[in-house]
Scaffold this active site. Structure first.
Site, PDB file in Angstrom:
ATOM      1  CG  ASP A   1      -4.713 -31.768  22.022  1.00 56.59           C
ATOM      2  OD1 ASP A   1      -4.342 -31.442  20.890  1.00 56.59           O
ATOM      3  OD2 ASP A   1      -5.902 -31.663  22.408  1.00 56.59           O
ATOM      4  CB  ILE A   2      -7.122 -28.879  26.120  1.00 53.00           C
ATOM      5  CG1 ILE A   2      -7.806 -28.566  27.436  1.00 53.00           C
ATOM      6  CG2 ILE A   2      -8.005 -28.598  24.943  1.00 53.00           C
ATOM      7  CD1 ILE A   2      -8.131 -27.084  27.627  1.00 53.00           C
TER       8      ILE A   2
ATOM      9  CG  ASN B   1      -4.497 -32.191  11.791  1.00 55.51           C
ATOM     10  OD1 ASN B   1      -4.357 -33.253  11.191  1.00 55.51           O
ATOM     11  ND2 ASN B   1      -4.909 -32.151  13.042  1.00 55.51           N
TER      12      ASN B   1
ATOM     13  CG  HIS C   1      -0.468 -27.301  16.214  1.00 60.12           C
ATOM     14  ND1 HIS C   1      -1.185 -26.309  15.598  1.00 60.12           N
ATOM     15  CD2 HIS C   1      -1.275 -28.375  16.262  1.00 60.12           C
ATOM     16  CE1 HIS C   1      -2.396 -26.775  15.290  1.00 60.12           C
ATOM     17  NE2 HIS C   1      -2.466 -28.032  15.677  1.00 60.12           N
TER      18      HIS C   1
ATOM     19  CG  HIS D   1      -1.523 -33.010  16.552  1.00 61.01           C
ATOM     20  ND1 HIS D   1      -2.559 -32.874  17.441  1.00 61.01           N
ATOM     21  CD2 HIS D   1      -1.741 -32.094  15.586  1.00 61.01           C
ATOM     22  CE1 HIS D   1      -3.388 -31.917  17.023  1.00 61.01           C
ATOM     23  NE2 HIS D   1      -2.915 -31.431  15.893  1.00 61.01           N
TER      24      HIS D   1
HETATM   25  P1  AMP Z   1      -5.444 -28.892  14.999  1.00 57.03           P
HETATM   26  O1  AMP Z   1      -6.782 -29.498  14.789  1.00 57.03           O
HETATM   27  O2  AMP Z   1      -4.336 -29.607  14.296  1.00 57.03           O
HETATM   28  O3  AMP Z   1      -5.436 -27.398  14.724  1.00 57.03           O
HETATM   29  O4  AMP Z   1      -5.103 -29.111  16.517  1.00 57.03           O
HETATM   30  C1  AMP Z   1      -5.442 -28.218  17.516  1.00 57.03           C
HETATM   31  C2  AMP Z   1      -5.373 -28.981  18.801  1.00 57.03           C
HETATM   32  O5  AMP Z   1      -5.334 -28.053  19.867  1.00 57.03           O
HETATM   33  C3  AMP Z   1      -6.575 -29.885  19.053  1.00 57.03           C
HETATM   34  O6  AMP Z   1      -6.137 -31.230  19.196  1.00 57.03           O
HETATM   35  C4  AMP Z   1      -7.180 -29.333  20.333  1.00 57.03           C
HETATM   36  O7  AMP Z   1      -7.651 -30.345  21.177  1.00 57.03           O
HETATM   37  C5  AMP Z   1      -6.019 -28.579  20.937  1.00 57.03           C
HETATM   38  N1  AMP Z   1      -6.391 -27.471  21.805  1.00 57.03           N
HETATM   39  C6  AMP Z   1      -7.372 -26.567  21.632  1.00 57.03           C
HETATM   40  N2  AMP Z   1      -7.382 -25.663  22.629  1.00 57.03           N
HETATM   41  C7  AMP Z   1      -6.356 -26.014  23.462  1.00 57.03           C
HETATM   42  C8  AMP Z   1      -5.845 -25.481  24.691  1.00 57.03           C
HETATM   43  N3  AMP Z   1      -6.371 -24.391  25.266  1.00 57.03           N
HETATM   44  N4  AMP Z   1      -4.790 -26.108  25.262  1.00 57.03           N
HETATM   45  C9  AMP Z   1      -4.264 -27.213  24.702  1.00 57.03           C
HETATM   46  N5  AMP Z   1      -4.688 -27.750  23.550  1.00 57.03           N
HETATM   47  C10 AMP Z   1      -5.714 -27.165  22.938  1.00 57.03           C
END
Ligand code: AMP
Ligand code: ZN
Length: 109
Positions: free
Chosen positions: A31-32, A88, A101, A103
């Site tokens: 996760d970024i 989520n 996805h 987490h």
């Molecule tokens: P959600 O809020 O469950 O949709 O989670 C999306 C997740 O994706 C968040 O924790 C973000 O930090 C993560 N995210 C967003 N952009 C990227 C990216 N380019 N690479 C990796 N993770 C990302």
């Protein structure tokens, strides 16, 4: 695959990510914006918007995701100490990327 979906773009290699695993049906990348010492995303290659869209035909991939979470937790050395596996679901549930996805969060002391 959806053209404008960030996670589909990452899976196609059009956007960068820090991958830990690339398999036939799912991938794992960091996760970024990590919210825990270990924060990984387990992402199916097929585009499904959210858990709300999951049907009987997706049983296999959803169980593969959970098992991959378990295996990755072991690989990361956080299985015994404990971790969270979290979906989520839609905006009210904190979902921001509409490609399903899982987490994996852990590694707290
Ligand atoms: P959600 O809020 O469950 O949709 O989670 C999306 C997740 O994706 C968040 O924790 C973000 O930090 C993560 N995210 C967003 N952009 C990227 C990216 N380019 N690479 C990796 N993770 C990302
Ligand atoms: Zn997608």
């Amino acid at each position: 695959m959806q053209k404008d979906c960030l996670f589909c773009q990452i899976i196609r290699g059009e956007k960068p990510a820090d991958f830990l695993f690339k398999g036939e049906s799912l991938v794992v990348f960091k996760d970024i914006y990590p919210e825990a010492p270990v924060h990984l995303l387990i992402v199916p290659r097929i585009h499904i918007r959210s858990i709300n869209e999951v049907t009987d035909k997706d049983k296999e991939i959803i169980s593969q995701m959970i098992l991959k979470g378990q295996e990755t937790a072991k690989d990361q050395g956080i299985a015994a100490s404990g971790y969270k596996l979290l979906f989520n679901v839609e905006r009210g549930g904190g979902q921001a990327i509409f490609h399903v996805h899982l987490h994996l969060l852990g590694g707290w002391r």
